[in-house]
Motif scaffolding. Structure first.
Motif, short mmCIF file in Angstrom:
data_model
loop_
_atom_site.label_atom_id
_atom_site.label_comp_id
_atom_site.label_asym_id
_atom_site.label_seq_id
_atom_site.Cartn_x
_atom_site.Cartn_y
_atom_site.Cartn_z
N LEU A 250 0.82 -1.22 0.00
CA LEU A 250 0.00 0.00 0.00
C LEU A 250 0.85 1.26 0.00
CD1 LEU A 250 -2.81 -1.17 2.43
CD2 LEU A 250 -2.89 -1.02 -0.07
N GLY A 251 1.99 1.24 0.67
CA GLY A 251 2.88 2.39 0.66
C GLY A 251 3.42 2.68 -0.73
N PHE A 252 3.78 1.61 -1.45
CA PHE A 252 4.26 1.79 -2.82
C PHE A 252 3.14 2.32 -3.72
CE2 PHE A 252 5.07 0.32 -7.14
CZ PHE A 252 6.31 0.88 -7.35
N LEU A 253 1.95 1.75 -3.57
CA LEU A 253 0.81 2.20 -4.37
C LEU A 253 0.49 3.67 -4.08
CD1 LEU A 253 -1.50 1.53 -6.35
CD2 LEU A 253 -2.83 0.81 -4.36
N ALA A 254 0.46 4.04 -2.81
CA ALA A 254 0.17 5.43 -2.44
C ALA A 254 1.24 6.37 -2.98
CB ALA A 254 0.06 5.56 -0.92
N MET A 255 2.50 5.95 -2.89
CA MET A 255 3.58 6.79 -3.40
C MET A 255 3.41 7.00 -4.91
SD MET A 255 7.68 6.05 -3.49
CE MET A 255 7.43 4.65 -4.58
N ALA A 256 3.13 5.93 -5.64
CA ALA A 256 2.96 6.03 -7.09
C ALA A 256 1.78 6.92 -7.45
CB ALA A 256 2.79 4.63 -7.68
N LEU A 257 0.66 6.76 -6.76
CA LEU A 257 -0.52 7.57 -7.07
C LEU A 257 -0.31 9.04 -6.74
CD1 LEU A 257 -3.33 5.14 -5.89
CD2 LEU A 257 -2.71 5.70 -8.25
N GLU A 258 0.28 9.32 -5.59
CA GLU A 258 0.52 10.71 -5.21
C GLU A 258 1.56 11.36 -6.11
OE1 GLU A 258 -1.11 12.71 -3.35
OE2 GLU A 258 -2.42 11.26 -2.41
N ALA A 259 2.58 10.61 -6.50
CA ALA A 259 3.57 11.15 -7.44
C ALA A 259 2.92 11.45 -8.78
CB ALA A 259 4.73 10.18 -7.60
N THR A 260 2.02 10.59 -9.22
CA THR A 260 1.29 10.84 -10.45
C THR A 260 0.46 12.11 -10.35
OG1 THR A 260 1.21 8.48 -10.94
CG2 THR A 260 -0.39 9.86 -12.08
N CYS A 261 -0.22 12.29 -9.23
CA CYS A 261 -1.00 13.52 -9.01
C CYS A 261 -0.10 14.74 -9.06
CB CYS A 261 -1.72 13.47 -7.66
SG CYS A 261 -3.10 12.35 -7.60
N TRP A 262 1.05 14.64 -8.43
CA TRP A 262 1.96 15.78 -8.41
C TRP A 262 2.45 16.11 -9.82
CZ3 TRP A 262 7.20 16.60 -9.43
CH2 TRP A 262 7.67 17.86 -9.05
N PHE A 263 2.87 15.07 -10.58
CA PHE A 263 3.35 15.31 -11.94
C PHE A 263 2.25 15.90 -12.82
CE2 PHE A 263 6.80 12.20 -10.93
CZ PHE A 263 7.84 13.09 -11.10
N ARG A 264 1.04 15.39 -12.67
CA ARG A 264 -0.06 15.93 -13.47
C ARG A 264 -0.42 17.35 -13.06
NH1 ARG A 264 -4.15 11.04 -14.99
NH2 ARG A 264 -2.60 9.89 -16.18
N SER A 265 -0.24 17.67 -11.79
CA SER A 265 -0.54 19.04 -11.36
C SER A 265 0.51 20.02 -11.88
CB SER A 265 -0.62 19.11 -9.84
OG SER A 265 0.67 18.98 -9.26
N GLN A 266 1.68 19.52 -12.25
CA GLN A 266 2.73 20.37 -12.81
C GLN A 266 2.47 20.69 -14.27
OE1 GLN A 266 5.21 21.65 -10.79
NE2 GLN A 266 3.92 20.66 -9.28
N ALA A 267 1.73 19.85 -14.98
CA ALA A 267 1.49 20.04 -16.41
C ALA A 267 0.79 21.37 -16.70
CB ALA A 267 0.70 18.87 -16.97
N PRO A 268 -0.28 21.76 -16.01
CA PRO A 268 -0.89 23.06 -16.30
C PRO A 268 0.07 24.22 -16.05
CG PRO A 268 -2.39 21.72 -15.00
CD PRO A 268 -1.07 21.00 -15.05
N LYS A 269 0.90 24.09 -15.06
CA LYS A 269 1.87 25.13 -14.74
C LYS A 269 2.86 25.28 -15.91
CE LYS A 269 5.20 26.40 -11.20
NZ LYS A 269 5.90 25.97 -10.00
N ALA A 270 3.29 24.16 -16.49
CA ALA A 270 4.21 24.19 -17.62
C ALA A 270 3.54 24.83 -18.83
CB ALA A 270 4.68 22.78 -17.95
N ARG A 271 2.28 24.55 -19.07
CA ARG A 271 1.56 25.14 -20.20
C ARG A 271 1.38 26.64 -20.02
NH1 ARG A 271 -1.07 19.93 -20.45
NH2 ARG A 271 -2.52 20.50 -18.83
#
Length: 154
Positions: free
Chosen positions: A125-146
């Motif tokens: 579960l720790g690995f899954l949570a880390m992967a999901l939260e990292a995905t959220c963080w990377f996706r939240s950076q995309a609008p900022k880059a645009r």
């Protein structure tokens, strides 16, 4: 410390096995491994609680609009980092457990139980949570880059 019950006799590992003045090399190794496992388990627990706080902030922003965009990005990064710490600490605890000496006497007091199951679940579960939260963080950076004119290759 850990307490085990055999028939009507109850003894603590710290008092009987690790607390005695006479220590054999294997007993000292088992006691050190128990200490390392406890430290890793406590670190994993604290990190999981902190990751929950970060994930709650992200969930609050998504469902209730409580947190702004920048705070959401930082909350995702915070939750991903602490989920990763929990995952690594739990993994190290399991690796430590596999290094226990395998004499019959020591195996009697070191059989895996509920703690091993919970630690295994924390690894997954720790690995899954880390992967999901990292995905959220990377996706939240995309609008900022645009916003600053960086385009993505699609």
């Amino acid at each position: 410390g850990a307490v085990f019950s055999i028939s009507d006799v109850t003894f603590g590992i710290d008092d009987t096995l690790c607390g005695s003045a006479v220590k054999f090399e294997e007993v000292a190794e088992v006691c050190q491994t128990f200490d390392n496992m406890r430290i890793c388990a406590v670190i994993a627990l604290i990190a999981a609680i902190l990751a929950l706080a970060g994930a709650s902030a992200v969930a609050g922003s998504v469902f209730c609009g409580l947190v702004g965009g920048t705070a959401t990005r930082w909350s995702s990064a915070f939750a991903a980092a602490f989920s990763g710490v929990a995952w690594i600490a739990a993994l190290v605890a399991v690796i430590e457990a596999t290094t226990m000496p395998s004499t019959p006497e020591i195996k009697d007091v070191t059989n895996p139980g509920a703690g091993a199951i919970c630690t295994g679940a924390l690894i997954a579960l720790g690995f899954l949570a880390m992967a999901l939260e990292a995905t959220c963080w990377f996706r939240s950076q995309a609008p900022k880059a645009r916003e600053v004119g960086i385009t993505e290759n699609v």
